[in-house]
Design a protein around this motif. Sequence first.
Motif, PDB file in Angstrom:
ATOM      1  N   SER A 149       1.675  27.042  36.797  1.00 48.87           N
ATOM      2  CA  SER A 149       0.495  27.400  35.965  1.00 48.87           C
ATOM      3  C   SER A 149       0.074  28.459  36.276  1.00 48.87           C
ATOM      4  CB  SER A 149      -0.321  26.269  35.698  1.00 48.87           C
ATOM      5  OG  SER A 149      -1.063  26.268  37.086  1.00 48.87           O
ATOM      6  N   ALA A 150      -0.380  29.472  35.390  1.00 50.55           N
ATOM      7  CA  ALA A 150      -0.992  30.629  35.575  1.00 50.55           C
ATOM      8  C   ALA A 150      -2.511  30.944  35.086  1.00 50.55           C
ATOM      9  CB  ALA A 150      -0.235  31.946  34.912  1.00 50.55           C
ATOM     10  N   ALA A 151      -2.585  31.687  33.918  1.00 52.61           N
ATOM     11  CA  ALA A 151      -3.924  31.722  33.644  1.00 52.61           C
ATOM     12  C   ALA A 151      -4.349  30.634  32.316  1.00 52.61           C
ATOM     13  CB  ALA A 151      -4.103  33.013  32.822  1.00 52.61           C
ATOM     14  N   GLY A 152      -5.430  29.914  32.676  1.00 53.41           N
ATOM     15  CA  GLY A 152      -5.740  28.953  31.635  1.00 53.41           C
ATOM     16  C   GLY A 152      -6.363  27.537  32.485  1.00 53.41           C
ATOM     17  N   GLY A 153      -6.244  27.543  33.460  1.00 48.64           N
ATOM     18  CA  GLY A 153      -6.745  26.238  34.304  1.00 48.64           C
ATOM     19  C   GLY A 153      -6.077  25.023  33.736  1.00 48.64           C
ATOM     20  N   ASP A 154      -6.644  23.892  33.391  1.00 46.86           N
ATOM     21  CA  ASP A 154      -6.281  22.699  33.329  1.00 46.86           C
ATOM     22  C   ASP A 154      -5.142  22.750  31.999  1.00 46.86           C
ATOM     23  OD1 ASP A 154      -7.486  21.451  35.293  1.00 46.86           O
ATOM     24  OD2 ASP A 154      -9.049  20.443  33.988  1.00 46.86           O
ATOM     25  N   GLU A 155      -5.658  23.641  31.288  1.00 47.75           N
ATOM     26  CA  GLU A 155      -4.508  23.943  29.857  1.00 47.75           C
ATOM     27  C   GLU A 155      -3.152  24.324  30.449  1.00 47.75           C
ATOM     28  OE1 GLU A 155      -3.323  23.879  25.782  1.00 47.75           O
ATOM     29  OE2 GLU A 155      -4.275  22.649  26.915  1.00 47.75           O
ATOM     30  N   ALA A 156      -3.327  25.309  31.184  1.00 49.80           N
ATOM     31  CA  ALA A 156      -1.950  26.045  31.688  1.00 49.80           C
ATOM     32  C   ALA A 156      -1.324  24.881  32.373  1.00 49.80           C
ATOM     33  CB  ALA A 156      -2.475  27.185  32.594  1.00 49.80           C
ATOM     34  N   ALA A 157      -2.021  23.970  33.422  1.00 44.31           N
ATOM     35  CA  ALA A 157      -1.396  23.021  34.134  1.00 44.31           C
ATOM     36  C   ALA A 157      -0.586  22.112  33.019  1.00 44.31           C
ATOM     37  CB  ALA A 157      -2.146  22.327  35.093  1.00 44.31           C
ATOM     38  N   LEU A 158      -1.186  21.673  32.119  1.00 47.17           N
ATOM     39  CA  LEU A 158      -0.740  20.720  31.179  1.00 47.17           C
ATOM     40  C   LEU A 158       0.587  21.202  30.624  1.00 47.17           C
ATOM     41  CD1 LEU A 158      -4.068  19.165  29.380  1.00 47.17           C
ATOM     42  CD2 LEU A 158      -2.479  18.015  30.665  1.00 47.17           C
ATOM     43  N   PHE A 159       0.400  22.668  30.201  1.00 45.58           N
ATOM     44  CA  PHE A 159       1.515  23.149  29.529  1.00 45.58           C
ATOM     45  C   PHE A 159       2.753  23.314  30.539  1.00 45.58           C
ATOM     46  CE2 PHE A 159       3.886  27.090  27.538  1.00 45.58           C
ATOM     47  CZ  PHE A 159       4.277  26.362  26.514  1.00 45.58           C
ATOM     48  N   ALA A 160       2.457  23.619  31.702  1.00 50.49           N
ATOM     49  CA  ALA A 160       3.591  23.489  32.726  1.00 50.49           C
ATOM     50  C   ALA A 160       4.511  22.308  32.957  1.00 50.49           C
ATOM     51  CB  ALA A 160       2.891  23.792  34.062  1.00 50.49           C
ATOM     52  N   MET A 161       3.465  21.317  32.665  1.00 45.54           N
ATOM     53  CA  MET A 161       4.300  19.807  32.707  1.00 45.54           C
ATOM     54  C   MET A 161       5.031  19.573  31.504  1.00 45.54           C
ATOM     55  SD  MET A 161       4.826  17.120  34.528  1.00 45.54           S
ATOM     56  CE  MET A 161       3.424  16.588  35.755  1.00 45.54           C
ATOM     57  N   GLN A 162       4.477  20.294  30.360  1.00 44.66           N
ATOM     58  CA  GLN A 162       5.120  20.203  29.291  1.00 44.66           C
ATOM     59  C   GLN A 162       6.288  20.937  29.077  1.00 44.66           C
ATOM     60  OE1 GLN A 162       1.714  20.724  26.270  1.00 44.66           O
ATOM     61  NE2 GLN A 162       2.786  19.046  25.161  1.00 44.66           N
ATOM     62  N   LEU A 163       6.333  22.120  29.697  1.00 44.90           N
ATOM     63  CA  LEU A 163       7.599  23.119  29.885  1.00 44.90           C
ATOM     64  C   LEU A 163       8.616  22.259  30.794  1.00 44.90           C
ATOM     65  CD1 LEU A 163       6.546  26.771  30.250  1.00 44.90           C
ATOM     66  CD2 LEU A 163       7.520  25.678  28.278  1.00 44.90           C
ATOM     67  N   PHE A 164       8.267  21.618  31.761  1.00 42.04           N
ATOM     68  CA  PHE A 164       9.205  20.816  32.699  1.00 42.04           C
ATOM     69  C   PHE A 164       9.704  19.910  31.888  1.00 42.04           C
ATOM     70  CE2 PHE A 164       9.272  16.939  35.522  1.00 42.04           C
ATOM     71  CZ  PHE A 164      10.305  17.212  35.919  1.00 42.04           C
ATOM     72  N   ARG A 165       9.094  19.129  31.153  1.00 42.76           N
ATOM     73  CA  ARG A 165       9.580  17.978  30.140  1.00 42.76           C
ATOM     74  C   ARG A 165      10.521  18.550  29.201  1.00 42.76           C
ATOM     75  NH1 ARG A 165       9.564  15.790  25.192  1.00 42.76           N
ATOM     76  NH2 ARG A 165       9.799  13.379  25.043  1.00 42.76           N
ATOM     77  N   MET A 166      10.234  19.751  28.492  1.00 41.46           N
ATOM     78  CA  MET A 166      11.091  20.632  27.438  1.00 41.46           C
ATOM     79  C   MET A 166      12.508  20.787  28.212  1.00 41.46           C
ATOM     80  SD  MET A 166      10.280  24.133  25.715  1.00 41.46           S
ATOM     81  CE  MET A 166      10.761  25.166  27.148  1.00 41.46           C
ATOM     82  N   TYR A 167      12.481  21.282  29.366  1.00 42.21           N
ATOM     83  CA  TYR A 167      13.855  21.601  30.196  1.00 42.21           C
ATOM     84  C   TYR A 167      14.489  20.645  30.509  1.00 42.21           C
ATOM     85  CZ  TYR A 167      12.254  26.591  30.204  1.00 42.21           C
ATOM     86  OH  TYR A 167      11.891  27.765  29.733  1.00 42.21           O
ATOM     87  N   THR A 168      13.956  19.280  31.058  1.00 43.54           N
ATOM     88  CA  THR A 168      14.444  18.263  31.345  1.00 43.54           C
ATOM     89  C   THR A 168      15.153  17.575  30.159  1.00 43.54           C
ATOM     90  OG1 THR A 168      12.534  16.936  31.617  1.00 43.54           O
ATOM     91  CG2 THR A 168      13.124  17.800  33.638  1.00 43.54           C
ATOM     92  N   ARG A 169      14.161  17.478  28.872  1.00 40.28           N
ATOM     93  CA  ARG A 169      15.141  17.108  27.615  1.00 40.28           C
ATOM     94  C   ARG A 169      16.100  17.939  27.231  1.00 40.28           C
ATOM     95  NH1 ARG A 169      16.045  13.855  25.361  1.00 40.28           N
ATOM     96  NH2 ARG A 169      15.149  13.990  23.430  1.00 40.28           N
ATOM     97  N   TYR A 170      16.091  19.314  27.564  1.00 41.59           N
ATOM     98  CA  TYR A 170      17.407  19.958  27.103  1.00 41.59           C
ATOM     99  C   TYR A 170      18.537  19.690  28.022  1.00 41.59           C
ATOM    100  CZ  TYR A 170      20.356  24.242  26.869  1.00 41.59           C
ATOM    101  OH  TYR A 170      21.466  24.848  26.879  1.00 41.59           O
ATOM    102  N   ALA A 171      18.216  19.241  29.195  1.00 43.63           N
ATOM    103  CA  ALA A 171      19.606  18.862  30.324  1.00 43.63           C
ATOM    104  C   ALA A 171      19.724  17.511  29.733  1.00 43.63           C
ATOM    105  CB  ALA A 171      18.630  18.712  31.743  1.00 43.63           C
ATOM    106  N   GLU A 172      18.885  16.721  29.471  1.00 42.10           N
ATOM    107  CA  GLU A 172      19.440  15.294  28.939  1.00 42.10           C
ATOM    108  C   GLU A 172      20.269  15.271  27.625  1.00 42.10           C
ATOM    109  OE1 GLU A 172      15.619  13.405  28.467  1.00 42.10           O
ATOM    110  OE2 GLU A 172      15.696  12.815  30.582  1.00 42.10           O
ATOM    111  N   ARG A 173      19.792  16.336  26.648  1.00 45.34           N
ATOM    112  CA  ARG A 173      20.578  16.541  25.631  1.00 45.34           C
ATOM    113  C   ARG A 173      22.148  16.936  25.803  1.00 45.34           C
ATOM    114  NH1 ARG A 173      17.675  18.222  20.158  1.00 45.34           N
ATOM    115  NH2 ARG A 173      15.871  17.344  20.498  1.00 45.34           N
ATOM    116  N   LYS A 174      22.258  17.786  27.000  1.00 41.88           N
ATOM    117  CA  LYS A 174      23.543  18.289  27.258  1.00 41.88           C
ATOM    118  C   LYS A 174      24.120  17.488  28.357  1.00 41.88           C
ATOM    119  CE  LYS A 174      24.339  22.677  26.961  1.00 41.88           C
ATOM    120  NZ  LYS A 174      25.076  23.374  25.973  1.00 41.88           N
TER     121      LYS A 174
END
Length: 358
Positions: free
Chosen positions: A113-138
Amino acid sequence: MLERLAEIEARFEEIERQLQDPDLVTRQADMQRLGKARADLEDLVEEIRAYKRSLKELKEAEELLSDPDFKDTAQEEVDNLKTQITRHEETLKVMLLPKDPNDDKSVIMEIRSAAGGDEAALFAMQLFRMYTRYAERKKWKYEVVDLEESGIGGASYVCFTIAQPGAYSQLKHESGVHRVQRVPATESSGRLHTSTVTVAVMPEVEDVDVEVLDKDLEISTFRSSSAGGQHMQKNETAIRIIHRPTGIVVTCQDERSQQQNKLRALSVLKAKIYEAEQERQAKERGELRKGQIGSGDRSEKIRTYHFVQNRVTDHRIGLDIFDVNGFMDGDLQKMIDPLVQEHQARLLAEAGEAAASR
């Protein structure tokens, strides 16, 4: 180009001849080396042979043009074959481009997470889920190395691996700053917030790629706060490794034993040292340019996720995808393919410029 294609085909045939040697079974290292070399060339050689067949068929069809009985049919065949040959030539140009030696490797990814406090941290977790979902699809296997949770279900830092040969070729263009624009659930006035998260993609390297000396390592242990640590809270299973020559620090606490965490941390450390050395060499050669796809420049904004407009924009290629939810659920291939194609087009253009200057 025909001479180069003939050399490649001859090399492939020589490898096949060596693989038929009955004594090879006693030399496992040679067998693996030759098997990999054959696999690397197989698709290219198939394309070369298809190209040569089309050239031969074109010559035969052109010979029939002088025969009045076959002229019309032969002309149609000539036109079709010329189109086919052009397609083969374009494919071969791409296949003959210098290959990134890391493309066939697994990856280690870091999200911060970079700029944006809690909102950045939430998005970091969502990006982690996005990439792991991509891995699961593959149907790719992934493992968490380190996860530092924060606040309301977010993450200040996530490190994970995707153990799949070739994963780096698909994900290397994800390195950079990812920007999110949306109205947070906690925003009562409906005001749009902008936050940023950084993503780093590194190839997982072999021992032969990077030498790490024990004397250069400072290793310490601490109690894990991850899932693994919950099973052994009285033991210091988490590992922190500092590489003294570079100052690189790596922690791993997701495995359930200290030894497993150490092995995983060493793997991440080697990848980071390898990446730092690659960047240093590239800068020396003047090849690391700002904004270049695949440069690994994490300071530049590469993508914006605009939830209100249901839009994901990649700023390097100017591509908009109007399906934020689908994208965040791992449907990344429609962005990855154009990035790969743009990268190949740029390499082709550079190759053409180099040839013209000779």
